[in-house]
Design a protein around this motif. Structure first.
Motif, PDB file in Angstrom:
ATOM      1  N   MET A 186       0.848  -1.166   0.000  1.00 28.72           N
ATOM      2  CA  MET A 186       0.000   0.000   0.000  1.00 28.72           C
ATOM      3  C   MET A 186       0.901   1.239   0.000  1.00 28.72           C
ATOM      4  O   MET A 186       1.872   1.303   0.759  1.00 28.72           O
ATOM      5  N   PRO A 187       0.578   2.233  -0.821  1.00 29.94           N
ATOM      6  CA  PRO A 187       1.432   3.429  -0.853  1.00 29.94           C
ATOM      7  C   PRO A 187       1.355   4.231   0.432  1.00 29.94           C
ATOM      8  O   PRO A 187       0.339   4.208   1.125  1.00 29.94           O
ATOM      9  N   GLN A 188       2.438   4.901   0.743  1.00 33.37           N
ATOM     10  CA  GLN A 188       2.480   5.736   1.944  1.00 33.37           C
ATOM     11  C   GLN A 188       2.222   7.182   1.558  1.00 33.37           C
ATOM     12  O   GLN A 188       2.576   7.622   0.472  1.00 33.37           O
ATOM     13  N   HIS A 189       1.587   7.905   2.479  1.00 33.18           N
ATOM     14  CA  HIS A 189       1.301   9.317   2.282  1.00 33.18           C
ATOM     15  C   HIS A 189       1.803  10.081   3.502  1.00 33.18           C
ATOM     16  O   HIS A 189       1.688   9.601   4.618  1.00 33.18           O
ATOM     17  N   LYS A 190       2.343  11.248   3.282  1.00 38.39           N
ATOM     18  CA  LYS A 190       2.802  12.087   4.392  1.00 38.39           C
ATOM     19  C   LYS A 190       1.690  13.050   4.768  1.00 38.39           C
ATOM     20  O   LYS A 190       1.143  13.739   3.913  1.00 38.39           O
ATOM     21  N   LEU A 191       1.352  13.075   6.042  1.00 37.34           N
ATOM     22  CA  LEU A 191       0.299  13.942   6.543  1.00 37.34           C
ATOM     23  C   LEU A 191       0.867  14.850   7.623  1.00 37.34           C
ATOM     24  O   LEU A 191       1.812  14.491   8.318  1.00 37.34           O
ATOM     25  N   THR A 192       0.262  15.992   7.785  1.00 33.15           N
ATOM     26  CA  THR A 192       0.651  16.922   8.835  1.00 33.15           C
ATOM     27  C   THR A 192      -0.470  16.970   9.864  1.00 33.15           C
ATOM     28  O   THR A 192      -1.639  17.104   9.498  1.00 33.15           O
ATOM     29  N   ILE A 193      -0.105  16.835  11.136  1.00 30.79           N
ATOM     30  CA  ILE A 193      -1.095  16.923  12.206  1.00 30.79           C
ATOM     31  C   ILE A 193      -0.578  17.879  13.277  1.00 30.79           C
ATOM     32  O   ILE A 193       0.620  18.110  13.384  1.00 30.79           O
TER      33      ILE A 193
ATOM     34  N   VAL B  76       3.041  10.695  21.601  1.00 32.43           N
ATOM     35  CA  VAL B  76       1.737  10.719  20.937  1.00 32.43           C
ATOM     36  C   VAL B  76       1.906  10.417  19.448  1.00 32.43           C
ATOM     37  O   VAL B  76       1.165   9.605  18.885  1.00 32.43           O
ATOM     38  N   LEU B  77       2.873  11.045  18.823  1.00 31.77           N
ATOM     39  CA  LEU B  77       3.127  10.820  17.409  1.00 31.77           C
ATOM     40  C   LEU B  77       3.456   9.359  17.121  1.00 31.77           C
ATOM     41  O   LEU B  77       2.928   8.762  16.181  1.00 31.77           O
ATOM     42  N   ASP B  78       4.305   8.765  17.936  1.00 30.77           N
ATOM     43  CA  ASP B  78       4.679   7.361  17.758  1.00 30.77           C
ATOM     44  C   ASP B  78       3.465   6.451  17.931  1.00 30.77           C
ATOM     45  O   ASP B  78       3.258   5.522  17.144  1.00 30.77           O
ATOM     46  N   ALA B  79       2.642   6.733  18.936  1.00 30.15           N
ATOM     47  CA  ALA B  79       1.439   5.926  19.161  1.00 30.15           C
ATOM     48  C   ALA B  79       0.463   6.047  17.994  1.00 30.15           C
ATOM     49  O   ALA B  79      -0.086   5.046  17.523  1.00 30.15           O
ATOM     50  N   LEU B  80       0.257   7.262  17.499  1.00 25.65           N
ATOM     51  CA  LEU B  80      -0.651   7.465  16.367  1.00 25.65           C
ATOM     52  C   LEU B  80      -0.148   6.761  15.112  1.00 25.65           C
ATOM     53  O   LEU B  80      -0.927   6.155  14.370  1.00 25.65           O
ATOM     54  N   GLN B  81       1.154   6.818  14.894  1.00 26.63           N
ATOM     55  CA  GLN B  81       1.720   6.159  13.720  1.00 26.63           C
ATOM     56  C   GLN B  81       1.555   4.640  13.819  1.00 26.63           C
ATOM     57  O   GLN B  81       1.207   3.986  12.842  1.00 26.63           O
TER      58      GLN B  81
END
Length: 60
Positions: A1-8, A21-26
């Motif tokens: 599946m292709p990866q997409h970069k998102l900003t949060i 938090v970032l690691d858990a969300l990823q």
């Protein structure tokens, strides 16, 4: 599946907390279906959800 970069945007007390938090969300995003992720997001809006997660974390 292709990866997409998102900003949060993450609200955190410090940089270490925001990285956790970032690691858990990823991790969640990589291991859960979009439908279940949407369900989790909807349930997370309810009051006391963090206490319930801690209560049942041994089952997850």
């Amino acid at each position: 599946m292709p990866q997409h970069k998102l900003t949060i945007n993450i609200e955190a007390k410090n940089a270490i907390e925001s990285l956790k938090v970032l690691d858990a969300l990823q991790t969640i995003a990589q291991n859960i279906t979009p439908e279940n992720l949407a369900l989790l997001a909807d349930k997370s809006k309810k009051a006391g959800v963090n206490a319930k997660i801690q209560m049942f974390k041994s089952y997850i």
